[in-house]
Scaffold this motif. Structure first.
Motif, PDB file in Angstrom:
ATOM      1  N   GLY A   1      10.697  10.787   0.223  1.00 53.31           N
ATOM      2  CA  GLY A   1      11.269  11.641   1.258  1.00 53.31           C
ATOM      3  C   GLY A   1      10.340  12.775   1.632  1.00 53.31           C
ATOM      4  N   SER A   2      10.684  13.469   2.716  1.00 50.39           N
ATOM      5  CA  SER A   2       9.861  14.591   3.155  1.00 50.39           C
ATOM      6  C   SER A   2      10.523  15.923   2.834  1.00 50.39           C
ATOM      7  N   GLY A   3      11.602  15.876   2.098  1.00 57.48           N
ATOM      8  CA  GLY A   3      12.272  17.105   1.687  1.00 57.48           C
ATOM      9  C   GLY A   3      11.647  17.664   0.418  1.00 57.48           C
ATOM     10  N   LYS A   4      11.723  18.967   0.303  1.00 55.81           N
ATOM     11  CA  LYS A   4      11.116  19.663  -0.837  1.00 55.81           C
ATOM     12  C   LYS A   4      11.696  19.199  -2.180  1.00 55.81           C
ATOM     13  N   TYR A   5      12.983  18.870  -2.201  1.00 55.88           N
ATOM     14  CA  TYR A   5      13.647  18.517  -3.457  1.00 55.88           C
ATOM     15  C   TYR A   5      14.120  17.067  -3.494  1.00 55.88           C
ATOM     16  N   ASP A   6      13.485  16.188  -2.729  1.00 52.88           N
ATOM     17  CA  ASP A   6      13.857  14.775  -2.759  1.00 52.88           C
ATOM     18  C   ASP A   6      13.556  14.175  -4.135  1.00 52.88           C
ATOM     19  N   THR A   7      14.253  13.099  -4.442  1.00 51.59           N
ATOM     20  CA  THR A   7      14.117  12.431  -5.736  1.00 51.59           C
ATOM     21  C   THR A   7      12.692  11.930  -5.941  1.00 51.59           C
ATOM     22  N   ILE A   8      12.216  12.088  -7.163  1.00 46.66           N
ATOM     23  CA  ILE A   8      10.905  11.566  -7.565  1.00 46.66           C
ATOM     24  C   ILE A   8      11.166  10.354  -8.440  1.00 46.66           C
ATOM     25  N   TRP A   9      10.572   9.226  -8.057  1.00 45.45           N
ATOM     26  CA  TRP A   9      10.779   7.960  -8.758  1.00 45.45           C
ATOM     27  C   TRP A   9       9.547   7.609  -9.580  1.00 45.45           C
ATOM     28  N   ALA A  10       9.763   6.973 -10.709  1.00 45.01           N
ATOM     29  CA  ALA A  10       8.656   6.429 -11.520  1.00 45.01           C
ATOM     30  C   ALA A  10       8.403   5.007 -11.038  1.00 45.01           C
ATOM     31  N   VAL A  11       7.147   4.716 -10.696  1.00 46.27           N
ATOM     32  CA  VAL A  11       6.759   3.397 -10.207  1.00 46.27           C
ATOM     33  C   VAL A  11       5.606   2.899 -11.065  1.00 46.27           C
ATOM     34  N   ASP A  12       5.745   1.695 -11.615  1.00 49.53           N
ATOM     35  CA  ASP A  12       4.662   1.063 -12.366  1.00 49.53           C
ATOM     36  C   ASP A  12       3.936   0.086 -11.455  1.00 49.53           C
ATOM     37  N   ILE A  13       2.609   0.147 -11.495  1.00 49.68           N
ATOM     38  CA  ILE A  13       1.788  -0.777 -10.725  1.00 49.68           C
ATOM     39  C   ILE A  13       0.881  -1.501 -11.710  1.00 49.68           C
ATOM     40  N   PHE A  14       0.814  -2.833 -11.594  1.00 48.07           N
ATOM     41  CA  PHE A  14      -0.018  -3.621 -12.501  1.00 48.07           C
ATOM     42  C   PHE A  14      -1.447  -3.084 -12.530  1.00 48.07           C
ATOM     43  N   GLU A  15      -2.045  -3.110 -13.726  1.00 47.42           N
ATOM     44  CA  GLU A  15      -3.426  -2.650 -13.900  1.00 47.42           C
ATOM     45  C   GLU A  15      -4.365  -3.286 -12.884  1.00 47.42           C
ATOM     46  N   SER A  16      -4.188  -4.579 -12.649  1.00 46.35           N
ATOM     47  CA  SER A  16      -5.071  -5.298 -11.733  1.00 46.35           C
ATOM     48  C   SER A  16      -4.889  -4.861 -10.283  1.00 46.35           C
ATOM     49  N   GLN A  17      -3.828  -4.099  -9.994  1.00 44.27           N
ATOM     50  CA  GLN A  17      -3.544  -3.682  -8.624  1.00 44.27           C
ATOM     51  C   GLN A  17      -3.660  -2.179  -8.412  1.00 44.27           C
ATOM     52  N   VAL A  18      -4.091  -1.435  -9.424  1.00 43.07           N
ATOM     53  CA  VAL A  18      -4.144   0.027  -9.322  1.00 43.07           C
ATOM     54  C   VAL A  18      -5.040   0.479  -8.164  1.00 43.07           C
ATOM     55  N   ARG A  19      -6.120  -0.248  -7.904  1.00 40.66           N
ATOM     56  CA  ARG A  19      -6.996   0.121  -6.774  1.00 40.66           C
ATOM     57  C   ARG A  19      -6.252   0.033  -5.448  1.00 40.66           C
ATOM     58  N   GLU A  20      -5.221  -0.782  -5.413  1.00 31.47           N
ATOM     59  CA  GLU A  20      -4.436  -0.970  -4.191  1.00 31.47           C
ATOM     60  C   GLU A  20      -3.189  -0.090  -4.173  1.00 31.47           C
ATOM     61  N   ALA A  21      -3.113   0.875  -5.090  1.00 30.64           N
ATOM     62  CA  ALA A  21      -1.924   1.734  -5.195  1.00 30.64           C
ATOM     63  C   ALA A  21      -1.569   2.421  -3.878  1.00 30.64           C
ATOM     64  N   PRO A  22      -2.534   2.988  -3.128  1.00 34.10           N
ATOM     65  CA  PRO A  22      -2.141   3.626  -1.863  1.00 34.10           C
ATOM     66  C   PRO A  22      -1.460   2.648  -0.901  1.00 34.10           C
TER      67      PRO A  22
END
Length: 147
Positions: A52-73
């Motif tokens: 979200g674009s709100g100051k206090y929107d929820t922050i989620w934990a997201v796991d990305i496979f090691e092999s895909q970390v370069r593609e995280a953005p």
């Protein structure tokens, strides 16, 4: 992450390790020392993501496979696009909501498992198996069955 726009942050392993009782749940392949236990619990990197674009929107934990970390953005960008329309949970990707829904044991699947458990309990209780049925008839909150 109190900015007024969506953002993400890769969590360093040493900080992630502090979130677990056993550090091996956060030890990635980059921390394996020869002669010690192999990495068998970690397959990716943890990111904190605010969709979200709100100051206090929820922050989620997201796991990305090691092999895909370069593609995280790019991956997080896809999730952001999906999160904008994330009804009924605001700023949570609809695809992840659907995946969770499909992975959950609910409805017919849960009824089958519950019946198997109750039958096993009846068998274990023998002559007192009728207590299982009495227990099932007691329902503290019938409103949960409205929808």
């Amino acid at each position: 992450m109190t900015c007024n726009y969506p953002c993400y942050l890769e969590i360093p392993r040493d900080i992630e390790e502090k979130a677990y009782v056993w550090q091996e749940y956060a030890r990635g392949d980059e921390n394996v020392i020869e002669g010690t236990e192999i990495n068998k619990y970690v397959a990716g990197k943890m990111f904190f993501v605010k969709f979200g674009s709100g100051k206090y929107d929820t922050i989620w934990a997201v796991d990305i496979f090691e092999s895909q970390v370069r593609e995280a953005p790019q991956i997080i960008g896809y999730l952001l696009t999906d999160a904008v329309n994330g009804f009924p949970v605001s700023f949570y990707p609809l695809s992840l909501q659907k995946a969770h829904e499909n992975a959950s044991l609910i409805d017919f699947d849960m009824d089958i498992i519950q019946d198997q458990i109750l039958n096993a309990l009846r068998k274990a209780l023998g002559n007192e198996s009728d207590k299982i049925d009495t227990f099932r008839l007691i329902d503290a909150d019938t409103s949960i069955y409205r929808y």
